[in-house]
Design a protein around this motif. Sequence first.
Motif, PDB file in Angstrom:
ATOM      1  N   GLY A  21       0.813  -1.198   0.000  1.00 26.68           N
ATOM      2  CA  GLY A  21       0.000   0.000   0.000  1.00 26.68           C
ATOM      3  C   GLY A  21       0.845   1.246   0.000  1.00 26.68           C
ATOM      4  O   GLY A  21       2.077   1.171   0.071  1.00 26.68           O
ATOM      5  N   GLY A  22       0.180   2.400  -0.095  1.00 25.99           N
ATOM      6  CA  GLY A  22       0.947   3.626  -0.101  1.00 25.99           C
ATOM      7  C   GLY A  22       0.104   4.861  -0.303  1.00 25.99           C
ATOM      8  O   GLY A  22      -1.131   4.815  -0.286  1.00 25.99           O
ATOM      9  N   ASP A  23       0.810   5.968  -0.476  1.00 23.46           N
ATOM     10  CA  ASP A  23       0.166   7.254  -0.686  1.00 23.46           C
ATOM     11  C   ASP A  23       1.103   8.095  -1.539  1.00 23.46           C
ATOM     12  O   ASP A  23       2.322   7.944  -1.445  1.00 23.46           O
ATOM     13  CB  ASP A  23      -0.082   7.945   0.668  1.00 23.46           C
ATOM     14  N   VAL A  24       0.549   8.919  -2.418  1.00 20.83           N
ATOM     15  CA  VAL A  24       1.375   9.865  -3.164  1.00 20.83           C
ATOM     16  C   VAL A  24       0.798  11.256  -2.949  1.00 20.83           C
ATOM     17  O   VAL A  24      -0.409  11.453  -3.031  1.00 20.83           O
ATOM     18  CB  VAL A  24       1.437   9.532  -4.673  1.00 20.83           C
ATOM     19  N   VAL A  25       1.670  12.203  -2.619  1.00 21.11           N
ATOM     20  CA  VAL A  25       1.211  13.569  -2.377  1.00 21.11           C
ATOM     21  C   VAL A  25       2.187  14.552  -3.009  1.00 21.11           C
ATOM     22  O   VAL A  25       3.350  14.230  -3.239  1.00 21.11           O
ATOM     23  CB  VAL A  25       1.077  13.897  -0.873  1.00 21.11           C
ATOM     24  N   ARG A  26       1.694  15.739  -3.246  1.00 23.62           N
ATOM     25  CA  ARG A  26       2.523  16.776  -3.836  1.00 23.62           C
ATOM     26  C   ARG A  26       3.211  17.556  -2.727  1.00 23.62           C
ATOM     27  O   ARG A  26       2.592  17.906  -1.725  1.00 23.62           O
ATOM     28  CB  ARG A  26       1.606  17.701  -4.642  1.00 23.62           C
ATOM     29  N   ALA A  27       4.511  17.809  -2.911  1.00 28.29           N
ATOM     30  CA  ALA A  27       5.273  18.582  -1.929  1.00 28.29           C
ATOM     31  C   ALA A  27       6.418  19.263  -2.660  1.00 28.29           C
ATOM     32  O   ALA A  27       6.733  18.919  -3.798  1.00 28.29           O
ATOM     33  CB  ALA A  27       5.811  17.673  -0.835  1.00 28.29           C
ATOM     34  N   GLU A  28       7.040  20.227  -2.012  1.00 29.10           N
ATOM     35  CA  GLU A  28       8.127  20.957  -2.667  1.00 29.10           C
ATOM     36  C   GLU A  28       9.373  20.092  -2.843  1.00 29.10           C
ATOM     37  O   GLU A  28      10.130  20.244  -3.794  1.00 29.10           O
ATOM     38  CB  GLU A  28       8.488  22.199  -1.843  1.00 29.10           C
ATOM     39  N   GLN A  29       9.560  19.162  -1.883  1.00 36.91           N
ATOM     40  CA  GLN A  29      10.790  18.386  -1.826  1.00 36.91           C
ATOM     41  C   GLN A  29      10.424  16.912  -1.999  1.00 36.91           C
ATOM     42  O   GLN A  29       9.387  16.471  -1.501  1.00 36.91           O
ATOM     43  CB  GLN A  29      11.371  18.589  -0.412  1.00 36.91           C
ATOM     44  N   VAL A  30      11.259  16.156  -2.681  1.00 39.30           N
ATOM     45  CA  VAL A  30      11.000  14.725  -2.808  1.00 39.30           C
ATOM     46  C   VAL A  30      11.310  14.048  -1.472  1.00 39.30           C
ATOM     47  O   VAL A  30      12.354  14.298  -0.867  1.00 39.30           O
ATOM     48  CB  VAL A  30      11.872  14.084  -3.909  1.00 39.30           C
ATOM     49  N   SER A  31      10.407  13.218  -0.996  1.00 41.74           N
ATOM     50  CA  SER A  31      10.687  12.389   0.186  1.00 41.74           C
ATOM     51  C   SER A  31      10.019  11.036   0.018  1.00 41.74           C
ATOM     52  O   SER A  31       9.029  10.898  -0.706  1.00 41.74           O
ATOM     53  CB  SER A  31      10.223  13.076   1.479  1.00 41.74           C
ATOM     54  N   VAL A  32      10.609  10.069   0.674  1.00 37.11           N
ATOM     55  CA  VAL A  32      10.157   8.682   0.583  1.00 37.11           C
ATOM     56  C   VAL A  32      10.013   8.162   2.014  1.00 37.11           C
ATOM     57  O   VAL A  32      11.001   8.054   2.732  1.00 37.11           O
ATOM     58  CB  VAL A  32      11.192   7.823  -0.173  1.00 37.11           C
ATOM     59  N   THR A  33       8.790   7.906   2.435  1.00 40.90           N
ATOM     60  CA  THR A  33       8.559   7.391   3.779  1.00 40.90           C
ATOM     61  C   THR A  33       8.065   5.960   3.666  1.00 40.90           C
ATOM     62  O   THR A  33       7.109   5.683   2.945  1.00 40.90           O
ATOM     63  CB  THR A  33       7.512   8.235   4.533  1.00 40.90           C
ATOM     64  N   ILE A  34       8.748   5.078   4.360  1.00 44.70           N
ATOM     65  CA  ILE A  34       8.404   3.670   4.259  1.00 44.70           C
ATOM     66  C   ILE A  34       8.066   3.116   5.635  1.00 44.70           C
ATOM     67  O   ILE A  34       8.706   3.465   6.634  1.00 44.70           O
ATOM     68  CB  ILE A  34       9.564   2.889   3.601  1.00 44.70           C
ATOM     69  N   THR A  35       7.049   2.294   5.680  1.00 42.46           N
ATOM     70  CA  THR A  35       6.741   1.526   6.880  1.00 42.46           C
ATOM     71  C   THR A  35       6.885   0.058   6.511  1.00 42.46           C
ATOM     72  O   THR A  35       6.350  -0.379   5.498  1.00 42.46           O
ATOM     73  CB  THR A  35       5.310   1.796   7.361  1.00 42.46           C
ATOM     74  N   ALA A  36       7.649  -0.670   7.312  1.00 39.77           N
ATOM     75  CA  ALA A  36       7.833  -2.093   7.054  1.00 39.77           C
ATOM     76  C   ALA A  36       7.194  -2.891   8.184  1.00 39.77           C
ATOM     77  O   ALA A  36       7.176  -2.465   9.337  1.00 39.77           O
ATOM     78  CB  ALA A  36       9.317  -2.436   6.941  1.00 39.77           C
ATOM     79  N   LEU A  37       6.644  -4.047   7.818  1.00 41.38           N
ATOM     80  CA  LEU A  37       6.024  -4.959   8.784  1.00 41.38           C
ATOM     81  C   LEU A  37       6.753  -6.302   8.739  1.00 41.38           C
ATOM     82  O   LEU A  37       7.322  -6.672   7.717  1.00 41.38           O
ATOM     83  CB  LEU A  37       4.548  -5.178   8.433  1.00 41.38           C
ATOM     84  N   GLY A  38       6.717  -7.017   9.849  1.00 44.50           N
ATOM     85  CA  GLY A  38       7.376  -8.320   9.881  1.00 44.50           C
ATOM     86  C   GLY A  38       6.716  -9.264  10.862  1.00 44.50           C
ATOM     87  O   GLY A  38       5.880  -8.855  11.682  1.00 44.50           O
ATOM     88  N   ASP A  39       7.123 -10.518  10.753  1.00 47.52           N
ATOM     89  CA  ASP A  39       6.535 -11.580  11.572  1.00 47.52           C
ATOM     90  C   ASP A  39       7.623 -12.267  12.384  1.00 47.52           C
ATOM     91  O   ASP A  39       8.694 -12.597  11.862  1.00 47.52           O
ATOM     92  CB  ASP A  39       5.832 -12.591  10.662  1.00 47.52           C
ATOM     93  N   LEU A  40       7.348 -12.505  13.665  1.00 46.05           N
ATOM     94  CA  LEU A  40       8.367 -13.061  14.564  1.00 46.05           C
ATOM     95  C   LEU A  40       8.452 -14.585  14.506  1.00 46.05           C
ATOM     96  O   LEU A  40       9.390 -15.166  15.080  1.00 46.05           O
ATOM     97  CB  LEU A  40       8.104 -12.606  16.010  1.00 46.05           C
ATOM     98  N   GLY A  41       7.515 -15.235  13.840  1.00 49.38           N
ATOM     99  CA  GLY A  41       7.601 -16.687  13.687  1.00 49.38           C
ATOM    100  C   GLY A  41       7.741 -17.439  15.001  1.00 49.38           C
ATOM    101  O   GLY A  41       8.454 -18.452  15.073  1.00 49.38           O
ATOM    102  N   GLY A  42       7.082 -16.931  16.030  1.00 50.28           N
ATOM    103  CA  GLY A  42       7.101 -17.632  17.313  1.00 50.28           C
ATOM    104  C   GLY A  42       8.273 -17.266  18.217  1.00 50.28           C
ATOM    105  O   GLY A  42       8.299 -17.660  19.387  1.00 50.28           O
ATOM    106  N   ARG A  43       9.234 -16.513  17.691  1.00 51.86           N
ATOM    107  CA  ARG A  43      10.385 -16.115  18.517  1.00 51.86           C
ATOM    108  C   ARG A  43      10.044 -14.861  19.338  1.00 51.86           C
ATOM    109  O   ARG A  43       9.219 -14.051  18.940  1.00 51.86           O
ATOM    110  CB  ARG A  43      11.596 -15.807  17.629  1.00 51.86           C
ATOM    111  N   ALA A  44      10.739 -14.699  20.465  1.00 51.23           N
ATOM    112  CA  ALA A  44      10.605 -13.452  21.222  1.00 51.23           C
ATOM    113  C   ALA A  44      11.345 -12.359  20.455  1.00 51.23           C
ATOM    114  O   ALA A  44      12.393 -12.633  19.858  1.00 51.23           O
ATOM    115  CB  ALA A  44      11.185 -13.614  22.618  1.00 51.23           C
ATOM    116  N   PRO A  45      10.838 -11.122  20.451  1.00 57.52           N
ATOM    117  CA  PRO A  45      11.593 -10.052  19.794  1.00 57.52           C
ATOM    118  C   PRO A  45      12.918  -9.832  20.521  1.00 57.52           C
ATOM    119  O   PRO A  45      12.974  -9.926  21.751  1.00 57.52           O
ATOM    120  CB  PRO A  45      10.682  -8.832  19.937  1.00 57.52           C
ATOM    121  N   VAL A  46      13.972  -9.554  19.771  1.00 55.94           N
ATOM    122  CA  VAL A  46      15.275  -9.261  20.385  1.00 55.94           C
ATOM    123  C   VAL A  46      15.432  -7.747  20.430  1.00 55.94           C
ATOM    124  O   VAL A  46      15.544  -7.098  19.390  1.00 55.94           O
ATOM    125  CB  VAL A  46      16.425  -9.910  19.592  1.00 55.94           C
TER     126      VAL A  46
END
Lengths: 320, 320
Positions: free
Chosen positions: B125-150
């Motif tokens: 998914g995502g969003d595109v908007v107009r702005a004076e400066q180019v920027s790239v904002t990313i959100t990443a998701l992940g799965d722990l597969g049963g492990r405790a987060p480190v």
Amino acid sequence: MQATLGELGEFGLIQELTARLPRTAAVQLGPGDDAAVVAAPDGRVVATTDMLVEGRHFRRDWSTAYDVGRKAAAQNLADIAAMGASPTALLLALAAPAELPVTWAVELMDGIRDECHVAGAAVVGGDVVRAEQVSVTITALGDLGGRAPVTRAGARPGDVVAVTGWLGWSAAGLTVLSRGFRSPRAFVEAHRRPEPPYHAGPAAAALGATAMIDISDGLVADLGHVAAASGVQIDLHSGQFDIPAQMADIGQAVGVDPVQWVLTGGEDHAICAVFPADTVLPARWRVVGDVHKAPAPSDVRVTVDGHPWDTTPGWDHFTS
Amino acid sequence: MQATLGELGEFGLIQELTARLPRTAAVQLGPGDDAAVVAAPDGRVVATTDMLVEGRHFRRDWSTAYDVGRKAAAQNLADIAAMGASPTALLLALAAPAELPVTWAVELMDGIRDECHVAGAAVVGGDVVRAEQVSVTITALGDLGGRAPVTRAGARPGDVVAVTGWLGWSAAGLTVLSRGFRSPRAFVEAHRRPEPPYHAGPAAAALGATAMIDISDGLVADLGHVAAASGVQIDLHSGQFDIPAQMADIGQAVGVDPVQWVLTGGEDHAICAVFPADTVLPARWRVVGDVHKAPAPSDVRVTVDGHPWDTTPGWDHFTS
């Protein structure tokens, strides 16, 4: 507290912004590590991202930082609700010049935090970077609670179209503000701080909604996405909208038909859902249209009282 | 294809960007609705967000759009891996002036898509908007597969500190570029396109890592966060770092001690993990330090060969 972001620095700012964040039961690990950990008991996570840029989506002289925060959070959390999910968490990326007052950033975060509280979510992470223009990018997460997601693609001929929340209030407020007025207060407030009916999203899913969408760009424009995704024609009945007397008064004063605001005004984040015709809807839903078979591809569109709606249907972020 | 974003418009751009996106098994609902739906089989979701701004994090004359995409995706996906999770999905918010060539946006998306492929994730998914400066904002998701987060908080006295991936390569490449050179190619490439060791994150968690962090701001700076969160002193052994001959040559040519790049250079997105001393580490891990009890609060820090490291430890986005 240091006066500007440049004086406070990145890590000081992060500390300032995260210090007062509450945690909810869903937050297993909050801000401060490489990533956050949020409960996803359904085994699926709903995710959406939206960006607000100063000068295009908000003006610092029209809205307080707190209201920008409420609004930025609301528009993302409403997208989660419109899938039939309950918002759980939110991440924030704030870009700003070094000259931005720290108080602006802190009040922005207060607004985001408070809107999260209304929606039942919590801020779990973020990023702050220096840029020429202030922008606020939010990603919201949600949980489906065992329900199927309600997409834009499920509307079927014979279904009815219903809305809940506010329609046209923000647009009327923006018209008032752009002409230099600051009242009527209710409409100006609606523009500054939308109140999406978060609970209505999961409730609509539970009631058997066949399609659903958050109204962010205007009812006709957004329902156009539902019509296209579902391959149907959607007819709205202009007489079934609730035009408050005060909205009619503003319309008369500024020479705008208030139905225009209701049909094309975005940013109130009402929720529009399509239901089987025999669904018994709670009182807060208002049936405003119905779904028809589209005999030809050109009929896959939204009509109003059976006719094409021929003024500009919504908002394009690059061409307008 | 239209030449600029302004000519193509928001919806045309979204169509262009999402048309060629592959889906993975984790993607239950991809781009095009109010929100995406991603599998979270673990029952928890790991989430992080990072923003790159033109002129601060990338330059269009130094990096191609494709490389900016690879880099923006990599730095977020590496944060997921550094929690011990496997990346599953990514959301993008692109801000740009109307004059931006459509090809730049499309190539950016190609880079994000390809980096996602390396990490096993998909753009949802995502969003595109107009702005004076180019920027790239990313959100990443992940799965722990049963492990405790480190997290950053688990390092204990007696543990060892190990790294995997590249260290100082991006910084050496940036030095080369900023002096007007375009070689040695390997270092310039490393600056343009980091190669985080994604698989090492979940592997380290499975090996029993007590703390872990993605090296984005420099080893000393980032380990400083681990020292602070864990309440320990971390000592790095400068003799244990692998300084390639070519890096030593560049250092000599430009008058920089390459150990400086290794200790303070960010953006390679190496993974640094802390393990119990008796852990049998695979060959790709290199032990570079150990964890000590901090007798006094002032000892909660990173030292190099037993001494404080007194040059600038990292990067502050607002003050530098």
